[in-house]
Design a protein around this motif. Structure first.
Motif, PDB file in Angstrom:
ATOM      1  N   ARG A  74      34.426  44.327  37.442  1.00  0.00           N
ATOM      2  CA  ARG A  74      35.395  43.816  38.886  1.00  0.00           C
ATOM      3  C   ARG A  74      35.578  42.431  38.302  1.00  0.00           C
ATOM      4  NH1 ARG A  74      31.466  41.579  42.610  1.00  0.00           N
ATOM      5  NH2 ARG A  74      33.465  41.481  44.173  1.00  0.00           N
ATOM      6  N   LYS A  75      37.044  42.893  36.806  1.00  0.00           N
ATOM      7  CA  LYS A  75      37.565  41.884  36.454  1.00  0.00           C
ATOM      8  C   LYS A  75      38.878  41.566  37.637  1.00  0.00           C
ATOM      9  CE  LYS A  75      39.414  45.923  33.684  1.00  0.00           C
ATOM     10  NZ  LYS A  75      38.285  46.638  33.127  1.00  0.00           N
ATOM     11  N   LYS A  76      40.156  42.810  38.023  1.00  0.00           N
ATOM     12  CA  LYS A  76      40.324  42.267  39.004  1.00  0.00           C
ATOM     13  C   LYS A  76      40.504  41.800  40.478  1.00  0.00           C
ATOM     14  CE  LYS A  76      42.635  46.748  38.468  1.00  0.00           C
ATOM     15  NZ  LYS A  76      43.166  48.126  39.322  1.00  0.00           N
ATOM     16  N   GLN A  77      38.794  41.421  40.400  1.00  0.00           N
ATOM     17  CA  GLN A  77      38.671  40.908  42.004  1.00  0.00           C
ATOM     18  C   GLN A  77      38.535  39.290  41.214  1.00  0.00           C
ATOM     19  OE1 GLN A  77      37.000  43.446  41.053  1.00  0.00           O
ATOM     20  NE2 GLN A  77      37.160  44.552  43.252  1.00  0.00           N
ATOM     21  N   TYR A  78      38.088  39.194  39.962  1.00  0.00           N
ATOM     22  CA  TYR A  78      37.933  37.965  39.635  1.00  0.00           C
ATOM     23  C   TYR A  78      39.005  36.793  38.964  1.00  0.00           C
ATOM     24  CZ  TYR A  78      33.094  38.604  39.447  1.00  0.00           C
ATOM     25  OH  TYR A  78      31.402  38.398  39.486  1.00  0.00           O
ATOM     26  N   LEU A  79      40.228  38.344  38.395  1.00  0.00           N
ATOM     27  CA  LEU A  79      41.445  37.850  38.697  1.00  0.00           C
ATOM     28  C   LEU A  79      42.133  37.230  39.481  1.00  0.00           C
ATOM     29  CD1 LEU A  79      42.500  39.628  35.413  1.00  0.00           C
ATOM     30  CD2 LEU A  79      41.660  38.468  35.447  1.00  0.00           C
ATOM     31  N   LYS A  80      42.138  38.353  40.511  1.00  0.00           N
ATOM     32  CA  LYS A  80      43.095  37.435  41.982  1.00  0.00           C
ATOM     33  C   LYS A  80      42.098  36.096  42.088  1.00  0.00           C
ATOM     34  CE  LYS A  80      44.443  40.032  46.370  1.00  0.00           C
ATOM     35  NZ  LYS A  80      44.208  41.085  47.253  1.00  0.00           N
TER      36      LYS A  80
END
Length: 85
Positions: A69-75
């Motif tokens: 879920r890297k995109k969600q955490y970066l966002k």
């Protein structure tokens, strides 16, 4: 053994020919040796990874599903967003 035709820059050809004369071996042998040296160094490039292998995954406090879920955490952290000036 197969034959491969390659175009090389003049300075490199001169260097290979000089080494060939000095060592009294064929130009093909020189080229083969150099290619083997290069491919050997590429294979050994994993050595730096081996040096830090024990550190991989050793950071505490990160979510367990970060890799999926890297995109969600970066966002959520605002990473990559334009900042106000």
């Amino acid at each position: 053994m197969k034959t491969l035709t390659v175009r090389l820059p003049e300075p490199l050809v001169a260097e290979i020919e000089a080494e060939s004369r000095t060592r009294k071996v064929s130009k093909s042998d020189i080229v083969r040796e150099r290619l083997q040296l290069i491919t050997g160094s590429i294979r050994r490039s994993s050595a730096p990874l081996d040096a830090i292998a024990d550190l991989i995954g050793s950071v505490d406090g990160l979510p367990t599903d970060l890799s999926t879920r890297k995109k969600q955490y970066l966002k959520a952290t605002g990473y990559g967003q334009k900042r106000a000036r």
